[in-house]
Motif scaffolding. Structure first.
Motif, short mmCIF file in Angstrom:
data_model
loop_
_atom_site.label_atom_id
_atom_site.label_comp_id
_atom_site.label_asym_id
_atom_site.label_seq_id
_atom_site.Cartn_x
_atom_site.Cartn_y
_atom_site.Cartn_z
N TYR A 253 8.96 -22.35 9.26
CA TYR A 253 9.60 -21.60 8.17
C TYR A 253 8.65 -20.66 7.45
N ARG A 255 5.85 -17.74 6.43
CA ARG A 255 5.29 -16.41 6.72
C ARG A 255 3.79 -16.41 6.45
N HIS A 277 3.19 -22.34 0.52
CA HIS A 277 3.83 -21.62 1.61
C HIS A 277 4.66 -20.46 1.09
N ASN A 278 4.61 -19.37 1.83
CA ASN A 278 5.59 -18.31 1.62
C ASN A 278 6.67 -18.53 2.67
N ARG A 279 7.83 -19.06 2.24
CA ARG A 279 8.88 -19.43 3.20
C ARG A 279 9.89 -18.30 3.41
N GLY A 280 9.62 -17.15 2.82
CA GLY A 280 10.56 -16.03 2.98
C GLY A 280 11.96 -16.45 2.58
N PHE A 309 13.27 -14.71 -1.72
CA PHE A 309 12.22 -15.36 -0.94
C PHE A 309 11.72 -16.55 -1.74
#
Ligand code: GAP
Length: 460
Positions: A253, A255, A277-280, A309
């Motif tokens: 998941y 990015r 986390h950058n999960r968009g 996001f």
């Protein structure tokens, strides 16, 4: 710099003092499952309360949530956990051991622990197969596949499926976050290292919903804020570091992702205690697709709608608690004494018990005075009253419990109505009026600094 391995000593101290016990011990124990004793639960609560205060109560852009452990099974199809939350597993037909195929280098052959699985002449490893880490059970009395349900492997999904509920109920505008503390379960192939990797654990997770395009800016902000928070727990800055995820490490998941690692010392070394986390729009997008419900945010000011996001901060309180124990443990000599002492040098805000109260003797009105002081202190923070044994031994017991302040009542105390406050870290003492003791300690706690520093604060 390498840090010593204190794990075995901590397991024994944790049992002796009541931080952590093995689950179901009288039945031989349940592997890698742990119970938190009287001191452990206070320490964990203090840690979780501190997180909740920082992430929820002290901000106006994050809301709290407590979603259920059991969720609709489609949640885990949408999130990718049914198909993708797997580790490669190999079995050994000789010793019946089970190992992660990608972590054989870290494992031991059960027949010959000096060798890795597969290295001993009798090892018979199977081909790797994908093993799903989610615990499966059944809802209701019928054990058929239609009633299959999972114990959640992360709290995050509860925040995604409640995104619009929380946003609309709290009238929050993007950017805003949803925070949760709760249990998660993973059928780990190789749990271990005390409470580091277990099958039942807790998470303190926050999902921050942002406008696409602003995500990397928020990612950087949260990275810095979370590292600062871990430092504020008193964790030694030289043991903390960021670990960026390379393309092969990124979760399905994510990015972009960074771990905050703590150096546990010994062979465990630096390990993740929190993931950022950058999960968009992966999760909201998937839930929108699988549920058929629109999950877009309506930006009324700009007359548009979009899927936000998500920047996630995912911290494990059990692992962080282990980091706190490792960080706090020290052995040191005591001037003028043959035996040294073991000290758990917790930050006072985290310490399970804030003050020990010790009448020097059991006579001359000292216990009565000490009980009255303990009762007064107890209205403000946890206190331990102890009149048993030599005063030196009582101090040592509280040093091991990590109690930052000791209040001693002696013969002078009953005459002058004053007490001695002893500071755990340097064993220095100050004398104050009995009625001032609670305020002096409260001032130190409010200053939110280490005990060694708080002596200086007291003197200032
Ligand atoms: N929602 C994202 C997520 O769950 P993760 O990196 O898999 O991310 C977050 O987990 C944190 O949860 C980890 O940094 C760790 O502190 C804790 N954690 C994960 N698995 C654990 C386990 N088996 N035992 C103890 N803590 C665990």
């Amino acid at each position: 710099m390498s840090f010593p391995d204190v794990m075995e000593k901590l397991v024994s101290l944790s049992k002796r003092r009541g931080f952590v016990f093995q689950s179901s011990e009288i039945y031989g124990g349940l592997g890698s499952v742990w119970d938190y004793g009287p001191l452990g639960i206070e320490l964990k609560r203090n840690l979780q309360d501190r997180w909740w205060h920082t992430m929820v109560r002290s901000r106006d852009d994050i809301e709290g949530l407590d979603s259920a452990i059991l969720m609709h099974p489609r949640v885990w199809e949408a999130s990718g956990h049914v198909s993708g939350f797997v580790d490669p597993l190999v079995d050994c037909k000789t010793c019946q051991g089970r190992f992660r195929a990608d972590k054989l280098q870290d494992a031991q052959c059960l027949k010959k622990p000096s060798k890795k699985p597969g290295e001993h002449s009798e090892c018979q490893l199977t081909e790797p197969r994908q093993f799903n880490l989610m615990f499966k059970t059944h809802m209701g009395p019928v054990e058929d596949t239609s009633a299959a349900i999972y114990l959640r492997p992360e709290t995050a999904q509860g925040s995604y499926v409640n995104f619009l509920n929380v946003q609309q109920a709290s009238r929050q505008k993007v950017p805003f976050g949803i925070a949760q503390i709760g249990k998660a379960f993973r059928n780990e192939i190789t749990p271990g290292n005390f409470i580091f990797r277990t099958r039942e654990f807790e998470q303190m997770e926050m999902q921050f919903f942002v406008e696409p395009g602003t995500d990397m800016e928020w990612f950087e902000k949260w990275k810095a804020a979370r590292m600062e928070w871990h430092r504020g727990l008193g964790l030694d800055a030289s043991r903390l570091r960021f670990h960026p995820h390379g393309p092969t490490e990124l979760a399905h998941y994510a990015r972009a992702a960074f771990d905050i690692e703590f150096d546990f010392g010994g062979s465990l070394g630096p390990q993740e205690i929190e993931g950022i986390h950058n999960r968009g729009d992966f999760d909201l997008g998937k839930h929108q697709e699988f549920s058929g419900k629109r999950l877009e945010y309506v930006d009324q000011a700009n007359s548009r709608r979009y899927l936000p996001f998500v920047i996630e901060t995912a911290c494990g309180p059990n692992r962080t608690l282990l980091a706190i124990l490792v960080n706090a443990y020290r052995e040191e000599p005591v001037p003028g004494e043959q035996e040294g002492r073991v000290v758990m040098g917790f930050h006072p805000a985290l310490a399970p018990v804030k003050a020990g109260v010790f009448p020097l003797t059991k006579k001359d009105g000292q216990p009565e005075m000490a009980h009255a002081i303990a009762a007064d202190l107890r209205t403000r923070f946890p206190v331990f009253y102890d009149e048993a044994g030599a005063i030196g031994r009582r101090y040592r017991r509280q040093d091991e419990a990590g109690t930052p302040f000791g209040i001693t009542i002696d013969t002078e105390s009953t005459k002058n109505n004053d007490v001695t406050i002893r500071f755990r870290d340097d064993m220095g003492q100050i004398r104050v009026g009995a009625s001032q003791a609670a305020d002096v300690i409260a001032r130190h706690l409010a200053a939110d600094i280490a005990v060694a520093d708080s002596r200086r604060a007291a003197a200032a």
